[in-house]
Design an enzyme around this catalytic site. Structure first.
Site, short mmCIF file in Angstrom:
data_model
loop_
_atom_site.label_atom_id
_atom_site.label_comp_id
_atom_site.label_asym_id
_atom_site.label_seq_id
_atom_site.Cartn_x
_atom_site.Cartn_y
_atom_site.Cartn_z
N GLN A 85 0.96 -1.29 0.05
CA GLN A 85 0.17 0.06 0.10
C GLN A 85 0.74 1.46 0.10
O GLN A 85 2.22 1.16 0.38
CB GLN A 85 -0.98 -0.03 1.38
CG GLN A 85 -0.01 -0.15 2.64
CD GLN A 85 -0.79 -0.56 3.81
OE1 GLN A 85 -1.23 0.23 4.55
NE2 GLN A 85 -1.57 -1.72 3.79
N GLU B 243 3.26 8.18 8.69
CA GLU B 243 3.10 7.22 10.00
C GLU B 243 4.68 6.84 10.35
O GLU B 243 5.58 6.86 9.66
CB GLU B 243 2.15 6.12 9.93
CG GLU B 243 2.50 5.17 8.72
CD GLU B 243 1.41 3.97 8.41
OE1 GLU B 243 0.63 4.31 8.72
OE2 GLU B 243 1.86 3.17 7.86
N HIS C 23 4.69 0.38 1.04
CA HIS C 23 5.05 -0.44 2.26
C HIS C 23 4.07 -1.76 2.27
O HIS C 23 3.18 -1.78 1.86
CB HIS C 23 5.31 0.31 3.49
CG HIS C 23 4.07 1.12 3.94
ND1 HIS C 23 3.53 2.13 3.23
CD2 HIS C 23 3.08 0.51 4.79
CE1 HIS C 23 2.42 2.62 3.84
NE2 HIS C 23 2.14 1.75 4.64
N ARG D 116 -4.26 0.52 -1.65
CA ARG D 116 -3.99 -0.52 -1.88
C ARG D 116 -3.50 -0.86 -3.23
O ARG D 116 -4.13 -0.81 -4.29
CB ARG D 116 -5.05 -1.65 -1.45
CG ARG D 116 -4.62 -2.85 -0.88
CD ARG D 116 -5.71 -3.94 -0.46
NE ARG D 116 -6.29 -3.46 0.56
CZ ARG D 116 -7.63 -2.99 0.82
NH1 ARG D 116 -8.38 -3.15 -0.14
NH2 ARG D 116 -8.12 -2.41 1.90
#
Length: 329
Positions: free
Chosen positions: A107, A126, A184, A205
């Site tokens: 994704q 993130e 990742h 995705r």
């Protein structure tokens, strides 16, 4: 500071447990959570003001109230004047634990610029801190350096995902900065992660290993992913051995990241550590051990897997033998 009934108040939220096809039972066996069913659980949303998984207070006078409600009511007292001025009514962070025991779909996340324009919410920067990992744990981080946009598009159009992704092994204590645009996923082994991210649930995705849920393959988002992928972008992994450490009182402090969206320190406390008040809110993720948090005269017993919200301008004394992830802005 947030003052209720004349006392400083640290908030603990009810865990929002999410079943995932790639999940497991690690929240129960490793973190001591009570799982409600025998299904596989992959996410525990610990602090969230997102409609996809809202947090509700489970301690004290605000028990049962949503983070959204108390953020609207207390504003600067809860999060700090600077946060309200910068983010308005949008709470900025989302904290999770992830228990990954199968392949996490490949994704990519968008930047603020793209996500606010297309999805009407924040982008998704993130970080992952590896709490536990099997000896064979392997991630996908980025595309191979030789993969150009033209090569990528040609292969994906043919549904050929071989040779695209950069594969790396990871271990306990590794820290990974997954910026928007970085492809990742997980590939092998099992891994338990503490994830700190922007308040967003937007994920594009790319490849899901042809898995089916109830007989249907999960949706891919290839066009949007192509819009946001940053080709040739390296991802650095910092290990526990390589990071600089400083001694403060009875604690070892590691500065993991200072970023635009969040800053994170890892605290290894063995004794007593006085964490001074800060202008904005903080969040403690208890990664290991047990001990106490003390604010004014109020004490909170804490253990591995707990998460506490520390209101703005609140000092806390941490005592015991604890590994704590401190997230703040």
């Amino acid at each position: 500071m947030l003052v209720l009934g004349g006392k400083m108040y640290l908030l603990k939220f009810k865990k929002n447990l999410v079943e995932k096809i790639w999940g497991g039972r690690g929240f129960e066996t490793t973190l001591g959570f009570q799982l409600p069913t025998d299904e596989l659980y992959g996410e525990s949303w610990e602090v969230s003001c997102h409609p996809a998984g809202m947090s509700y207070v489970e301690n004290g006078e605000l028990e049962g109230k949503s983070l959204e409600d108390i953020f609207k009511k207390y504003g600067e007292e809860l999060v700090g004047k600077e946060i309200v001025e910068k983010y308005g009514e949008k709470f900025p962070l989302l904290i999770k634990y992830l228990d990954i025991n199968d392949k996490l779909s490949v994704q990519v996340h968008p930047s603020d610029e793209y996500a606010l324009r297309v999805e009407k919410e924040f982008g998704k920067s993130e970080v992952w801190y590896v709490m536990e990992a099997s000896s064979d744990a392997k991630l996908i981080l980025g595309l191979k350096k030789e993969i150009t946009p033209e090569i990528y598009k040609e292969k994906v159009d043919k549904k050929d995902f071989t040779g695209l992704f950069n594969e790396v092994s990871v271990k306990k204590g590794d820290f990974i900065d997954v910026k928007p645009g970085v492809v990742h996923g997980t590939l092998e082994g099992s891994i338990l992660i503490c994830e700190i991210q922007q308040n967003s649930d937007t994920t594009y995705r790319i490849y899901d290993f042809d898995r089916e849920v109830n007989g249907v393959k999960r949706e891919l988002h290839l066009d949007k992913a192509m819009d946001v992928i940053e080709f040739g972008k390296d991802v650095e992994i910092s290990s526990e051995v390589s990071r600089e450490k400083i001694r403060v009182q009875d604690a070892t402090v590691e500065e993991l990241i200072r970023g635009e969206y969040f800053s994170i320190d890892r605290l290894l406390v063995n004794g007593i550590f006085q964490d001074e008040s800060y202008k904005n809110f903080k969040i403690y993720s208890i990664l290991d051990g047990e001990g106490k948090l003390k604010s004014k005269e109020k004490e909170y017993e804490v253990k591995k897997g707990d998460t506490y919200f520390i209101p703005a301008n609140t000092s806390v004394t941490i005592s015991g033998k604890l590994e704590v992830m401190k997230s703040y802005i």
